[in-house]
Design a protein around this motif. Sequence first.
Motif, PDB file in Angstrom:
ATOM      1  N   THR A  17     105.888 -56.488  39.167  1.00  0.00           N
ATOM      2  CA  THR A  17     105.395 -55.593  38.113  1.00  0.00           C
ATOM      3  C   THR A  17     106.543 -54.939  37.363  1.00  0.00           C
ATOM      4  O   THR A  17     106.538 -54.880  36.125  1.00  0.00           O
ATOM      5  CB  THR A  17     104.483 -54.509  38.725  1.00  0.00           C
ATOM      6  N   VAL A  18     107.538 -54.469  38.084  1.00  0.00           N
ATOM      7  CA  VAL A  18     108.692 -53.839  37.449  1.00  0.00           C
ATOM      8  C   VAL A  18     109.444 -54.843  36.594  1.00  0.00           C
ATOM      9  O   VAL A  18     109.866 -54.547  35.474  1.00  0.00           O
ATOM     10  CB  VAL A  18     109.628 -53.210  38.516  1.00  0.00           C
ATOM     11  N   GLU A  19     109.593 -56.052  37.089  1.00  0.00           N
ATOM     12  CA  GLU A  19     110.333 -57.078  36.337  1.00  0.00           C
ATOM     13  C   GLU A  19     109.590 -57.478  35.068  1.00  0.00           C
ATOM     14  O   GLU A  19     110.209 -57.702  34.023  1.00  0.00           O
ATOM     15  CB  GLU A  19     110.582 -58.294  37.225  1.00  0.00           C
ATOM     16  N   GLY A  21     107.563 -55.513  33.376  1.00  0.00           N
ATOM     17  CA  GLY A  21     107.740 -54.380  32.464  1.00  0.00           C
ATOM     18  C   GLY A  21     109.111 -54.380  31.824  1.00  0.00           C
ATOM     19  O   GLY A  21     109.253 -54.161  30.614  1.00  0.00           O
ATOM     20  N   TYR A  22     110.142 -54.641  32.631  1.00  0.00           N
ATOM     21  CA  TYR A  22     111.504 -54.707  32.094  1.00  0.00           C
ATOM     22  C   TYR A  22     111.632 -55.828  31.071  1.00  0.00           C
ATOM     23  O   TYR A  22     112.230 -55.652  30.008  1.00  0.00           O
ATOM     24  CB  TYR A  22     112.520 -54.915  33.220  1.00  0.00           C
ATOM     25  N   ALA A  23     111.064 -56.988  31.374  1.00  0.00           N
ATOM     26  CA  ALA A  23     111.149 -58.126  30.457  1.00  0.00           C
ATOM     27  C   ALA A  23     110.491 -57.790  29.121  1.00  0.00           C
ATOM     28  O   ALA A  23     111.053 -58.064  28.051  1.00  0.00           O
ATOM     29  CB  ALA A  23     110.491 -59.356  31.078  1.00  0.00           C
ATOM     30  N   LEU A  25     109.775 -54.734  27.801  1.00  0.00           N
ATOM     31  CA  LEU A  25     110.442 -53.647  27.076  1.00  0.00           C
ATOM     32  C   LEU A  25     111.784 -54.085  26.490  1.00  0.00           C
ATOM     33  O   LEU A  25     112.105 -53.744  25.343  1.00  0.00           O
ATOM     34  CB  LEU A  25     110.627 -52.439  27.986  1.00  0.00           C
ATOM     35  N   SER A  26     112.569 -54.823  27.252  1.00  0.00           N
ATOM     36  CA  SER A  26     113.855 -55.265  26.723  1.00  0.00           C
ATOM     37  C   SER A  26     113.665 -56.274  25.594  1.00  0.00           C
ATOM     38  O   SER A  26     114.423 -56.273  24.622  1.00  0.00           O
ATOM     39  CB  SER A  26     114.730 -55.855  27.831  1.00  0.00           C
ATOM     40  N   ARG A  70     113.552 -63.925  25.182  1.00  0.00           N
ATOM     41  CA  ARG A  70     114.047 -62.893  26.104  1.00  0.00           C
ATOM     42  C   ARG A  70     113.085 -62.690  27.273  1.00  0.00           C
ATOM     43  O   ARG A  70     113.503 -62.587  28.432  1.00  0.00           O
ATOM     44  CB  ARG A  70     114.249 -61.578  25.338  1.00  0.00           C
ATOM     45  N   THR A  71     111.804 -62.634  26.984  1.00  0.00           N
ATOM     46  CA  THR A  71     110.811 -62.429  28.040  1.00  0.00           C
ATOM     47  C   THR A  71     110.856 -63.575  29.051  1.00  0.00           C
ATOM     48  O   THR A  71     110.914 -63.353  30.265  1.00  0.00           O
ATOM     49  CB  THR A  71     109.396 -62.308  27.445  1.00  0.00           C
ATOM     50  N   VAL A  74     114.206 -63.606  31.178  1.00  0.00           N
ATOM     51  CA  VAL A  74     114.257 -62.571  32.219  1.00  0.00           C
ATOM     52  C   VAL A  74     113.352 -62.939  33.386  1.00  0.00           C
ATOM     53  O   VAL A  74     113.742 -62.826  34.551  1.00  0.00           O
ATOM     54  CB  VAL A  74     113.875 -61.187  31.648  1.00  0.00           C
ATOM     55  N   PHE A  78     114.499 -63.916  37.240  1.00  0.00           N
ATOM     56  CA  PHE A  78     113.945 -63.170  38.378  1.00  0.00           C
ATOM     57  C   PHE A  78     113.373 -64.135  39.412  1.00  0.00           C
ATOM     58  O   PHE A  78     113.566 -63.962  40.605  1.00  0.00           O
ATOM     59  CB  PHE A  78     112.866 -62.204  37.894  1.00  0.00           C
TER      60      PHE A  78
END
Length: 96
Positions: A17-19, A21-23, A25-26, A70-71, A74, A78
């Motif tokens: 979930t965190v990864e 979200g990071y993908a 947002l970045s 980018r998404t 990332v 991961f």
Amino acid sequence: MGFTRGRRSQAERDAITVEIGYALLSAAFAGAVVFGAVAGPALLFDLPGPVAKALLGSGIVLAAVLFAVRTVSVLLRFGHEGGSQPSQPGRTSPDS
């Protein structure tokens, strides 16, 4: 993160979930920066119609492509790095 046949633990689900979200947002930030860099002059200055349309269109397309690339990059990174963590906290991997 390694894929297992059994159920994922709560820590694995949280990490995914965190990864994600990071993908997202970045990727959104990178897309916004590229859009601003390409289409910004068309929004700030009084450019001729075809030039402004070309800059806006190019900015939208480039931002969308960058967002997707980018998404995916990332999330793939991961997925491939899941096995590189040491098995015990405070210990390093033998190949480090």
